[in-house]
Write an enzyme that holds these catalytic residues in place. Structure first.
Site, PDB file in Angstrom:
ATOM      1  N   ASP A 488      18.048  44.874 124.638  1.00  0.00           N
ATOM      2  CA  ASP A 488      19.048  43.991 125.223  1.00  0.00           C
ATOM      3  C   ASP A 488      20.203  43.875 124.215  1.00  0.00           C
ATOM      4  OD1 ASP A 488      20.178  41.994 126.902  1.00  0.00           O
ATOM      5  OD2 ASP A 488      19.346  40.454 125.582  1.00  0.00           O
ATOM      6  N   THR A 490      22.836  40.722 124.032  1.00  0.00           N
ATOM      7  CA  THR A 490      23.093  39.350 123.593  1.00  0.00           C
ATOM      8  C   THR A 490      21.829  38.705 123.031  1.00  0.00           C
ATOM      9  OG1 THR A 490      24.786  39.137 125.293  1.00  0.00           O
ATOM     10  CG2 THR A 490      23.986  37.101 124.293  1.00  0.00           C
ATOM     11  N   ASP A 688      15.281  39.055 124.430  1.00  0.00           N
ATOM     12  CA  ASP A 688      15.123  37.648 124.057  1.00  0.00           C
ATOM     13  C   ASP A 688      15.232  36.679 125.231  1.00  0.00           C
ATOM     14  OD1 ASP A 688      17.910  37.985 124.472  1.00  0.00           O
ATOM     15  OD2 ASP A 688      18.300  36.215 123.238  1.00  0.00           O
TER      16      ASP A 688
END
Length: 800
Positions: A488, A490, A688
């Site tokens: 991912d 961000t 996350d």
């Protein structure tokens, strides 16, 4: 009414059956699922959470939380019932319904389910040491007990050994001190004493044959008992061997075998204890006392008496007793014990603080949110210990080999006895028996049994020291096979702390008016991007009101009502969903901003785009070096992000990512994982957020950032506490080192056994005259175990 609950610690179909059985006492309609770990209860009235928790506690270490659906589509979990949170769990805690059997023993692997035993005779299935119910897994009682047994047997074995070694001829000086017959009987008494000291291991051998769950104690017991009984027969009937120059008595071998075997068990227990200490020492660092504020008055109480929502005062230099939220004051907190980061972290009002962390400079007040076994430290210990008990594919292979190994060795021993005792013209029954006993002893699969679990335990402990929490041992093995890392953006590659650089007005509204509108839209959210808007308004002293008429559209943005008008804040997908067109002029302006690696959100009112929000999220400083390392290992890196393609490609080019797939929704990330897996590649997914959870669960190895969502961490197999992307590199280095260590251990174990069995069976006798006496075989057997344990302990010195 229908109520949903999250069930914690439910990991398998057996757990699912236990949870269902417990909850069915409250309602006729109960549905329990493993993926996700939830229960749905349909009942006429609301059932108190405490009652449900009490019922679950009778079935195991399960906890329950009610799931509440919010108006904006998000979900909230209730607190765990208080009495459950105060219970102290160990990684190998027995089922709750067995607590009244304090003093009994059970297998920590639960090989026979809830079955208990009267004494620590070892698990009849796996041969593992049993755990005492009501005992403390973190103390050194077992290590001290084995140390005591070793020294007791050593004290007895040394004189027996001396008598046997120096008494091989009838004119030895030994017999001038001790008459020959008395010396033989002293050896018998010594060997019998050592067998009594190690009687539990004889019981294990007997149980292994009785249940046909053959393990290392099977061969030790069979070899030692055969040597002991044969020697006893010779001692009682010495005239049967009157022609022999020296009576074939092997009492010293029996004593040495058991003494060395107890030494091996002691060394193994010490190795496991060192592994546990890497993590369990954290629990000892939690203070015993805490200062609780009651009506403004400070009262010192025991930590176990703290309740959720209690106000706690933490003074400079004190350790934080439970997890909580800062309610007053600000300070710097040293979280090195949990994250591995040496620098203190600034904490202010509404920031989370964790038990075991150290307050470095100023007093502050906090509200307790997680206590007892629900604290982060307790969950870390639980997770790591469970992982150390789980088995990897290579370990299951070693276990399977051991299952076939014992009967094969027994067959080789029988063939050895028959050949040298009856078929060979040069030797005798005595020679055959001696060689057969040596085969049984040298072939003990102790080292084979230790080869994998000791290395895995050391590796998991080492990972915990660096803030790398490994939930399943199998992920430690799979990680080193990774050839694709999907990540991912961000919060994973970037800091996850976006800031609103500017808002560009496109209509008559001013910048201040747009900031006020966007802050109002984000006022009810704690999402990092939402906080970027509200923080910008606060910095500019722009007053805005809370707005609850806002809906979150996953992967697209938010929309709501302000002053009777529809307001949209998000990406192009959100605009398309609401049939809002974007002019080419605006698109060119957006692309130019995105080419610098920044993110752009559109601000639209009704059908008009009124502004652009420019958001910047800085890259983590260790990302580029980690990407370079992964490339050096021929690992492909793919970025999956919900961000716009221009932004994503700009960042990818900056740090050297191979492929980019932008504007991905959760289902898109999941599909990408599945498509790459179809190519036969091993995938490690790093993420996350909640939107990463399906992909983390589907990947071969899911790695979640510790700063990310609880859901992402639940589905991941590995959690990085300090959220540093460089820990992906460290995790792969750790995995590679542990697997290399395991292969070395297996080599040691097999090479010792193959060569030892061949020599003991007399295969090289005609060519070299080489044989192994039972005592030398016992020494070689112990040496193989010591080699494996010593090699595994090298992981403790590994620098990641």
């Amino acid at each position: 009414m229908k109520t949903r609950y999250k069930i914690n610690e439910m990991t398998c179909s057996g757990c699912q059956a236990k949870v269902t059985d417990a909850l069915q006492t409250f309602a006729d309609k109960v549905t329990v699922s493993l993926h996700p770990t939830e229960a749905v209860i349909e009942s006429d009235k609301k059932i108190p959470l405490e009652e449900l928790q009490h019922a679950l506690s009778q079935k195991g270490s399960y906890t329950i939380q009610e799931i509440t659906e919010n108006a904006d589509g998000t979900e909230t979990l209730s607190e765990i019932a208080h009495h459950a949170a105060h219970a102290h769990h160990n990684h190998n805690e027995p089922p709750k319904q067995l607590e009244h059997l304090a003093g009994k023993y059970y297998c920590p692997m639960l090989c026979e389910g809830d079955k208990v035993y009267d004494s620590n005779v070892g698990c009849p299935v796996c041969g593992m040491d049993l755990v005492r119910i009501g005992g403390n897994s973190s103390d050194n009682k077992e290590v001290h007990h084995l140390k005591k047994l070793f020294y007791q047997s050593l004290v007895v074995t040394i004189p027996v050994f001396i008598i046997a070694m120096f008494g091989m001829s009838h004119d030895s000086f030994i017999y001038k001190i001790i008459p020959y017959n008395i010396a033989l009987w002293l050896q018998f008494i010594g060997a019998t004493t050592v067998l009594y000291i190690g009687r539990n291991y004889l019981k294990r051998a007997w149980i292994s044959f009785k249940t046909w769950h053959l393990n290392m104690f099977s061969l030790i017991g069979l070899g030692a008992v055969a040597a002991y009984l044969f020697s006893l027969f010779v001692l009682i009937n010495p005239h049967a061997f009157h022609a022999a120059e020296h009576l074939p008595i092997y009492f010293e071998s029996v004593a040495v075998i058991f003494t060395l075997m107890i030494l091996g068990q002691w060394l193994e227990a010490r190795a496991h204890q060192k592994t546990k200490s890497s993590v369990e020492h954290l629990l000892n660092l939690i203070p015993q006392k805490a200062t609780v504020l009651v009506n403004g008055n400070a009262t010192e109480i025991d930590v176990e008496h703290i309740q959720v929502n209690d106000e706690i005062l933490v003074k400079p230099g004190e350790k934080i007793p439970v997890d909580g939220i800062v309610t007053s004051g600000q300070t710097s907190i040293n979280e090195a014990l949990l994250t591995g980061e040496p620098l203190p972290v600034l904490k202010k009002t509404n920031d989370e603080v964790l038990a075991g962390s150290i307050n470095t400079n100023q007093s502050f007040q906090m509200k307790a949110t997680r206590i007892g076994v629900t604290t982060t430290i307790a969950q870390i210990v639980e997770m790591v210990n469970k992982a150390s008990l789980s088995r990897t594919p290579i370990q299951r292979l070693a276990d399977k080999i051991s299952g076939y190994f014992v009967p094969i060795v027994v067959a080789i021993a029988l063939i050895t006895f028959v050949y040298w005792g009856f078929l060979s013209t040069e030797t005798s029954l005595l020679f055959g028996l001696q060689n057969a006993i040596a085969v049984l002893i040298i072939a003990c699969p102790c080292a084979l049994g230790l080869a994998t679990p000791v290395s895995i335990s050391m590796g998991i402990g080492k990972g915990a020291e660096y803030g790398i929490l490994i939930k399943k041992a199998e992920s430690l093995e799979a990680l080193q096979k990774t050839n694709v890392v999907i990540t991912d953006k961000t919060g994973t590659l970037t800091e996850g702390k976006p800031s609103l650089e500017e808002i560009i007005p496109l209509k008559d509204l001013s910048e201040e008016a747009l900031i006020k509108i966007t802050a109002q839209m984000n006022s009810g959210s704690e999402h990092p991007i939402a906080k970027a808007f509200t923080d910008k308004a606060k910095t500019m002293n722009i007053v805005f009101q809370s707005n609850k008429m806002v809906a979150n559209i996953p992967g697209k943005g938010i929309q709501g009502m302000i002053n009777g008008k529809k307001v949209f804040l998000g990406n192009e997908a959100l605009l398309k969903q609401n049939n809002i067109g974007v002019s080419q002029t605006i698109l060119h302006q957006v692309e130019e901003i995105q080419s610098s690696g920044k993110t752009v959100s559109y601000v639209a009112i009704d059908k008009d785009i009124v502004g652009l929000a420019v958001i910047h999220d800085a890259l983590k400083p260790d990302v580029k070096a980690t990407i370079d390392f992964l490339h050096s290992k021929n690992i492909e890196i793919i970025m999956l992000t919900g961000d716009h393609a221009h932004t994503a490609h700009a960042i990818a080019k900056q740090i050297g990512i191979d492929k980019v797939f932008a504007q991905q929704l959760p289902e898109g990330k999941l599909s990408m994982i599945e498509s790459v897996q179809k190519e036969g590649k091993t995938i490690t997914m790093v993420g996350d957020g909640i939107n990463d959870a399906p992909a983390l669960a589907k990947a071969d190895i899911g790695i979640a950032m510790g700063s990310g969502s609880d859901l992402a961490q639940d589905f991941a197999k590995i959690t990085l506490l300090n959220s540093s992307f460089s820990n992906v590199k460290k995790a792969i280095v750790l995995s590679t080192s542990v697997m290399k260590n395991i292969k070395q251990n297996l080599f040691f174990a097999f090479i010792y056994n193959i060569i030892g069995i061949a020599v003991a069976a007399g295969i090289f006798y005609y060519a070299t005259g080489m044989l192994l006496s039972p005592m030398i075989a016992a020494f070689a057997m112990c040496l193989s175990s010591v080699s494996v344990i010593t090699n595994a302990l090298r992981i403790k010195q590994l620098k990641l």
